[in-house]
Design a protein around this motif. Structure first.
Motif, PDB file in Angstrom:
ATOM      1  N   ASP A   8       0.827  -1.217   0.000  1.00 40.25           N
ATOM      2  CA  ASP A   8       0.000   0.000   0.000  1.00 40.25           C
ATOM      3  C   ASP A   8       0.860   1.266   0.000  1.00 40.25           C
ATOM      4  OD1 ASP A   8       1.100  -0.366   2.400  1.00 40.25           O
ATOM      5  OD2 ASP A   8      -0.755  -0.322   3.566  1.00 40.25           O
ATOM      6  N   ASP A   9       2.029   1.177  -0.635  1.00 38.01           N
ATOM      7  CA  ASP A   9       2.893   2.364  -0.676  1.00 38.01           C
ATOM      8  C   ASP A   9       2.372   3.308  -1.767  1.00 38.01           C
ATOM      9  OD1 ASP A   9       4.835   4.268  -0.795  1.00 38.01           O
ATOM     10  OD2 ASP A   9       6.530   2.887  -0.872  1.00 38.01           O
ATOM     11  N   GLU A  10       1.335   4.079  -1.397  1.00 42.52           N
ATOM     12  CA  GLU A  10       0.676   4.957  -2.379  1.00 42.52           C
ATOM     13  C   GLU A  10       1.601   6.078  -2.844  1.00 42.52           C
ATOM     14  OE1 GLU A  10      -1.846   3.808  -3.764  1.00 42.52           O
ATOM     15  OE2 GLU A  10      -2.172   2.280  -2.241  1.00 42.52           O
ATOM     16  N   GLU A  11       2.510   6.457  -1.966  1.00 48.19           N
ATOM     17  CA  GLU A  11       3.445   7.526  -2.346  1.00 48.19           C
ATOM     18  C   GLU A  11       4.291   7.067  -3.542  1.00 48.19           C
ATOM     19  OE1 GLU A  11       6.048   8.506   0.913  1.00 48.19           O
ATOM     20  OE2 GLU A  11       7.004  10.143  -0.207  1.00 48.19           O
ATOM     21  N   ALA A  12       4.835   5.841  -3.441  1.00 48.60           N
ATOM     22  CA  ALA A  12       5.647   5.307  -4.547  1.00 48.60           C
ATOM     23  C   ALA A  12       4.779   5.102  -5.783  1.00 48.60           C
ATOM     24  CB  ALA A  12       6.309   3.999  -4.127  1.00 48.60           C
ATOM     25  N   PHE A  13       3.547   4.624  -5.576  1.00 47.12           N
ATOM     26  CA  PHE A  13       2.645   4.405  -6.706  1.00 47.12           C
ATOM     27  C   PHE A  13       2.439   5.712  -7.487  1.00 47.12           C
ATOM     28  CE2 PHE A  13      -1.437   4.404  -8.806  1.00 47.12           C
ATOM     29  CZ  PHE A  13      -1.378   3.218  -9.520  1.00 47.12           C
ATOM     30  N   LYS A  14       2.171   6.784  -6.744  1.00 45.55           N
ATOM     31  CA  LYS A  14       1.913   8.083  -7.395  1.00 45.55           C
ATOM     32  C   LYS A  14       3.133   8.558  -8.182  1.00 45.55           C
ATOM     33  CE  LYS A  14      -1.729  10.476  -5.055  1.00 45.55           C
ATOM     34  NZ  LYS A  14      -2.070  11.174  -3.826  1.00 45.55           N
ATOM     35  N   ILE A  15       4.297   8.362  -7.607  1.00 45.25           N
ATOM     36  CA  ILE A  15       5.511   8.813  -8.314  1.00 45.25           C
ATOM     37  C   ILE A  15       5.639   8.066  -9.646  1.00 45.25           C
ATOM     38  CG2 ILE A  15       8.043   9.021  -8.213  1.00 45.25           C
ATOM     39  CD1 ILE A  15       7.673   9.199  -5.091  1.00 45.25           C
ATOM     40  N   TRP A  16       5.485   6.744  -9.583  1.00 46.11           N
ATOM     41  CA  TRP A  16       5.613   5.954 -10.814  1.00 46.11           C
ATOM     42  C   TRP A  16       4.520   6.314 -11.821  1.00 46.11           C
ATOM     43  CZ3 TRP A  16       9.996   4.164 -11.876  1.00 46.11           C
ATOM     44  CH2 TRP A  16      10.799   3.484 -10.948  1.00 46.11           C
ATOM     45  N   ASN A  17       3.301   6.400 -11.300  1.00 47.38           N
ATOM     46  CA  ASN A  17       2.160   6.552 -12.179  1.00 47.38           C
ATOM     47  C   ASN A  17       1.956   7.996 -12.647  1.00 47.38           C
ATOM     48  OD1 ASN A  17      -1.316   6.694 -11.866  1.00 47.38           O
ATOM     49  ND2 ASN A  17      -0.274   5.523 -13.450  1.00 47.38           N
ATOM     50  N   GLU A  18       1.860   8.919 -11.705  1.00 47.44           N
ATOM     51  CA  GLU A  18       1.506  10.294 -12.084  1.00 47.44           C
ATOM     52  C   GLU A  18       2.710  11.114 -12.533  1.00 47.44           C
ATOM     53  OE1 GLU A  18      -0.794  12.002  -8.882  1.00 47.44           O
ATOM     54  OE2 GLU A  18      -2.142  10.272  -8.882  1.00 47.44           O
ATOM     55  N   GLU A  19       3.856  10.901 -11.880  1.00 52.67           N
ATOM     56  CA  GLU A  19       5.003  11.745 -12.232  1.00 52.67           C
ATOM     57  C   GLU A  19       5.823  11.158 -13.388  1.00 52.67           C
ATOM     58  OE1 GLU A  19       7.302  12.873  -8.803  1.00 52.67           O
ATOM     59  OE2 GLU A  19       5.514  13.061  -7.561  1.00 52.67           O
ATOM     60  N   ILE A  20       6.080   9.841 -13.299  1.00 52.29           N
ATOM     61  CA  ILE A  20       6.940   9.245 -14.339  1.00 52.29           C
ATOM     62  C   ILE A  20       6.102   8.757 -15.529  1.00 52.29           C
ATOM     63  CG2 ILE A  20       8.662   7.387 -14.753  1.00 52.29           C
ATOM     64  CD1 ILE A  20       9.585   7.825 -11.830  1.00 52.29           C
ATOM     65  N   GLY A  21       4.827   8.493 -15.256  1.00 53.44           N
ATOM     66  CA  GLY A  21       3.920   8.155 -16.355  1.00 53.44           C
ATOM     67  C   GLY A  21       3.822   6.673 -16.682  1.00 53.44           C
ATOM     68  N   VAL A  22       4.167   5.799 -15.711  1.00 61.10           N
ATOM     69  CA  VAL A  22       4.010   4.362 -15.960  1.00 61.10           C
ATOM     70  C   VAL A  22       2.538   4.000 -15.734  1.00 61.10           C
ATOM     71  CG1 VAL A  22       4.746   2.037 -15.271  1.00 61.10           C
ATOM     72  CG2 VAL A  22       6.362   3.957 -15.107  1.00 61.10           C
ATOM     73  N   PRO A  23       1.881   3.372 -16.719  1.00 60.03           N
ATOM     74  CA  PRO A  23       0.459   3.040 -16.545  1.00 60.03           C
ATOM     75  C   PRO A  23       0.224   2.159 -15.311  1.00 60.03           C
ATOM     76  CG  PRO A  23       1.195   2.578 -18.794  1.00 60.03           C
ATOM     77  CD  PRO A  23       2.414   2.918 -18.011  1.00 60.03           C
ATOM     78  N   ALA A  24      -0.908   2.394 -14.638  1.00 61.02           N
ATOM     79  CA  ALA A  24      -1.207   1.701 -13.372  1.00 61.02           C
ATOM     80  C   ALA A  24      -1.098   0.181 -13.520  1.00 61.02           C
ATOM     81  CB  ALA A  24      -2.594   2.089 -12.889  1.00 61.02           C
ATOM     82  N   GLU A  25      -1.553  -0.352 -14.666  1.00 60.02           N
ATOM     83  CA  GLU A  25      -1.551  -1.824 -14.809  1.00 60.02           C
ATOM     84  C   GLU A  25      -0.138  -2.383 -14.977  1.00 60.02           C
ATOM     85  OE1 GLU A  25      -2.898   0.328 -16.893  1.00 60.02           O
ATOM     86  OE2 GLU A  25      -2.288  -0.109 -18.955  1.00 60.02           O
ATOM     87  N   ARG A  26       0.832  -1.512 -15.164  1.00 63.04           N
ATOM     88  CA  ARG A  26       2.213  -2.014 -15.270  1.00 63.04           C
ATOM     89  C   ARG A  26       2.978  -1.860 -13.950  1.00 63.04           C
ATOM     90  NH1 ARG A  26       4.605   0.175 -20.103  1.00 63.04           N
ATOM     91  NH2 ARG A  26       6.503  -0.118 -18.885  1.00 63.04           N
ATOM     92  N   ILE A  27       2.265  -1.446 -12.890  1.00 60.53           N
ATOM     93  CA  ILE A  27       2.920  -1.308 -11.580  1.00 60.53           C
ATOM     94  C   ILE A  27       2.424  -2.456 -10.697  1.00 60.53           C
ATOM     95  CG2 ILE A  27       3.269   0.194  -9.568  1.00 60.53           C
ATOM     96  CD1 ILE A  27       2.551   2.567 -11.479  1.00 60.53           C
ATOM     97  N   PHE A  28       3.334  -3.276 -10.232  1.00 61.94           N
ATOM     98  CA  PHE A  28       2.954  -4.467  -9.471  1.00 61.94           C
ATOM     99  C   PHE A  28       3.098  -4.218  -7.975  1.00 61.94           C
ATOM    100  CE2 PHE A  28       3.354  -5.922 -13.640  1.00 61.94           C
ATOM    101  CZ  PHE A  28       2.659  -7.123 -13.755  1.00 61.94           C
ATOM    102  N   ARG A  29       2.144  -4.756  -7.214  1.00 58.07           N
ATOM    103  CA  ARG A  29       2.205  -4.607  -5.755  1.00 58.07           C
ATOM    104  C   ARG A  29       2.571  -5.963  -5.157  1.00 58.07           C
ATOM    105  NH1 ARG A  29      -0.886   0.053  -3.756  1.00 58.07           N
ATOM    106  NH2 ARG A  29      -1.772   1.113  -5.576  1.00 58.07           N
ATOM    107  N   PHE A  30       3.663  -5.995  -4.412  1.00 56.29           N
ATOM    108  CA  PHE A  30       4.089  -7.248  -3.783  1.00 56.29           C
ATOM    109  C   PHE A  30       4.204  -7.069  -2.270  1.00 56.29           C
ATOM    110  CE2 PHE A  30       6.253  -8.074  -8.039  1.00 56.29           C
ATOM    111  CZ  PHE A  30       5.266  -8.943  -8.469  1.00 56.29           C
ATOM    112  N   GLY A  31       4.184  -8.195  -1.580  1.00 59.15           N
ATOM    113  CA  GLY A  31       4.213  -8.166  -0.110  1.00 59.15           C
ATOM    114  C   GLY A  31       5.619  -8.152   0.455  1.00 59.15           C
ATOM    115  N   ARG A  32       5.667  -8.494   1.721  1.00 61.71           N
ATOM    116  CA  ARG A  32       6.904  -8.381   2.480  1.00 61.71           C
ATOM    117  C   ARG A  32       8.044  -9.211   1.888  1.00 61.71           C
ATOM    118  NH1 ARG A  32       8.195  -6.590   7.574  1.00 61.71           N
ATOM    119  NH2 ARG A  32      10.180  -7.529   8.104  1.00 61.71           N
ATOM    120  N   GLU A  33       7.682 -10.383   1.403  1.00 57.20           N
ATOM    121  CA  GLU A  33       8.724 -11.290   0.920  1.00 57.20           C
ATOM    122  C   GLU A  33       9.538 -10.671  -0.236  1.00 57.20           C
ATOM    123  OE1 GLU A  33       8.534 -15.598  -0.805  1.00 57.20           O
ATOM    124  OE2 GLU A  33       7.359 -15.399   1.057  1.00 57.20           O
TER     125      GLU A  33
END
Ligand code: GLY
Length: 448
Positions: free
Chosen positions: A130-155
Motif C-alpha cells: 500500500d505504498d501509495e506515495e511510490a505508486f503516485k511517483i511511478w504513475n503520475e510523475e513518471i507516467g508508468v500506466p497503473a496496470e504495469r505497476i505491481f504490488r508485492f508483499g513483504r517477501e
C-alpha cells in the motif's frame, strides 16, 4: 540498444550520480570494518551501515558506489546453474537523510531509459503493498500506466539483509522477451523464469532491525539502492547468463583455452568451467583486500574457493599450476574499476601460486592415503566387522591428516557401495533405499 561493457556501465552509473551531486566513493574492502555480523561484505549498503544509523557522519549526504561483494552461502550450488556466482558488484546510490522516494525513483528511471537506453515499455516497477506515495511517483510523475505497476508483499518488497537498516522497497523489472520466458499463460513480473528480471531495487531505508526481528524507526529517512552490475550487463548485452557477459566470458574463454574445452557442449564440463571462472575472481579480490588462505574464518573461505578452483581445473584436464595465470586475466579485466588489483598484482599472484603448489602436494600425498583407506574398508568388509542385526553401523573414517570425516548413512548395503578416487576426489556412491537416503547417496569427499 548499445551493448555497453561491464567496465563502461560501472563508469556510466558513477558519473550519472556524480552529476546529481553524489560523492562517488571507492568500493570498500571485502573485509567488514567494525561489523561482527558479517564475514565478508555481501551487499552494497553493508559498509555504509553506520551512515544510515547516524553512528558515523558520511563524507557527503549523497554517495554512490560500485561495491565488490562476495556471497558464499550457497557454495555447493555455484556452477550447477549459470544464475549464481560468489562474486558480484553492486551499484548503489545512497541518501543519508537527504533526498527520498521522489528523486530516487526519478533518477533510476532516467538512468535506465536515457543513459543506458533501455526501452521504457519493457520496464515494470513494483511497490510494497500500500505504498501509495511510490505508486503516485511511478504513475503520475513518471507516467508508468497503473496496470504495469505491481504490488508485492513483504517477501519481495521489504528489503533487509540480516541486522541493520532496512525498509520497504520498489523494484524495477525488465522484460527480456518471450525467448527467455517459460511460455506459461500467466508468466508475468514475479514469475520465476528468466523473462522478467529484477534489475534495480530502491529501498526506502527507514527502520533498523536489531538482528532478532525487532524494528525501530531510524532518526532519518534514507535511500539505499542496489543494482547488480553483472545483471544489468546481462540485460544490456542481451546474453543468457552472468557467465556470458563480456568480462566474465573473456575469463571463461581463458579457462576453456587452458583446458582445451568448449563451453555449452557438456553439462559436467560447464559446471567446472563456471566454478573455476567464478572462484578465481573471488579469490583475486579477496587477496587484494589482504585475506590470506588459512583454516578459519575468511581465510578458510578463500582456501576453500582456491582449492575448489584447483580441483575443478584438474577435473577439466588442466595440467600443472594454472590459477595465477587466470588471476592475471581477472586483474587485466577488472583493473579499470579496481586499480588496486594492478598495484598488488605480484603479491596476489604469489599467494595464489604458493597455495596451489601446497594443494597439489596435498593431493598427491592424499591420493596415497585415500587408496589405503579404501583398501582398509575392503578388508573390514571381508571380515564383516561392522555388521550388526543385518544392518551396518554408522561408520566414520577419520582422515586425520586432512581432518576429513566421512559418515555413511545407516542400513546401506555395503557391497553395493562404490568408491573411487579421481583427480584428488574420493567419491562414494551408495545405493538408494528411501527418498531421504537418496539425498545422502552421493557423497563426494574433497581434499580440503
Ligand atoms: N541494498 C539494496 C539491494 O541491494 O537490493
Amino acid at each position: 540498444m548499445q551493448k555497453y561493457g561491464v567496465n563502461e556501465l560501472r563508469r556510466m552509473f558513477l558519473e550519472f550520480f556524480e552529476s546529481k551531486d553524489h560523492l562517488a566513493m571507492k568500493s570498500f574492502s571485502l573485509v567488514p570494518h567494525n561489523d561482527n555480523s558479517l564475514l565478508l561484505i555481501n551487499a552494497g549498503m553493508a559498509p555504509l551501515k553506520p551512515y544510515f544509523t547516524g553512528q558515523e557522519i558520511p563524507p557527503r549526504r549523497r554517495v554512490c558506489t560500485c561495491q565488490k561483494c562476495i556471497r558464499t552461502g550457497d557454495i555447493e550450488n555455484i556452477g550447477k546453474t549459470a544464475r549464481h556466482g560468489t562474486f558480484f558488484e553492486m551499484l548503489g546510490n545512497f541518501s543519508f537523510g537527504d533526498y527520498f522516494k521522489t528523486e530516487s525513483l526519478h533518477w533510476s528511471w532516467e538512468f535506465l531509459t536515457q543513459v543506458v537506453g533501455l526501452d521504457p515499455d519493457r520496464l515494470y516497477p513494483s511497490i510494497y503493498l500500500d505504498d501509495e506515495e511510490a505508486f503516485k511517483i511511478w504513475n503520475e510523475e513518471i507516467g508508468v500506466p497503473a496496470e504495469r505497476i505491481f504490488r508485492f508483499g513483504r517477501e519481495d518488497n521489504f528489503w533487509e539483509h540480516g541486522a541493520g537498516p532496512c525498509g520497504p522497497c520498489s523494484e524495477i523489472y525488465y522484460d527480456r522477451g518471450e525467448k527467455y520466458g517459460c511460455g506459461k499463460p500467466d508468466c508475468t513480473v514475479g514469475c520465476e523464469c528468466d523473462r522478467y528480471i529484477e534489475v534495480w531495487n530502491n529501498v526506502f531505508s527507514q527502520f533498523e532491525n536489531d538482528g532478532h526481528g525487532n524494528y525501530t524507526e531510524l532518526a532519518q529517512k534514507n535511500i539505499d539502492t542496489g543494482m547488480g552490475l553483472e545483471r544489468l550487463a546481462v540485460v544490456v548485452q542481451d546474453v543468457d547468463s552472468l557467465f556470458t557477459i563480456d568480462t566474465n566470458k573473456a575469463l571463461l574463454d581463458r579457462v576453456c583455452q587452458l583446458a582445451g574445452k568448449e563451453y555449452q557442449k557438456d553439462y559436467e564440463t560447464d559446471v567446472s568451467l563456471r566454478i573455476v571462472t567464478d572462484h578465481i575472481k573471488s579469490c583475486t579480490f579477496m587477496i587484494s583486500d589482504g585475506i590470506m588462505p588459512s583454516n578459519e574464518g575468511r581465510g578458510y573461505v578463500l582456501r576453500r574457493l582456491l582449492r575448489r578452483a584447483a580441483r575443478h581445473g584438474r577435473k577439466l584436464g588442466i595440467e600443472g599450476k594454472f590459477l595465477a595465470n587466470l588471476s592475471d586475466t581477472v586483474i587485466a579485466l577488472s583493473k579499470d574499476g579496481y586499480p588496486e588489483l594492478e598495484e598488488k598484482k605480484e603479491f596476489i599472484l604469489n599467494v595464489i601460486s604458493k597455495e596451489e603448489e601446497q594443494f597439489n602436494k596435498t593431493i598427491d600425498q592424499g591420493l596415497g592415503i585415500l587408496a589405503e583407506m579404501i583398501s582398509d574398508m575392503e578388508k573390514k568388509e571381508e571380515k564383516n566387522e561392522d555388521k550388526k542385526d543385518g544392518r551396518y553401523l554408522r561408520r566414520e573414517f577419520s582422515y586425520s591428516k586432512f581432518q576429513q570425516t566421512m559418515v555413511l548413512p545407516d542400513n546401506v548395503e555395503k557391497d553395493k557401495i562404490e568408491a573411487k578416487v579421481e583427480n584428488g576426489v574420493l567419491s562414494i556412491s551408495i545405493p538408494k533405499r528411501t527418498e531421504e537416503e537418496a539425498k545422502m547417496a552421493e557423497k563426494v569427499i574433497e581434499i580440503k
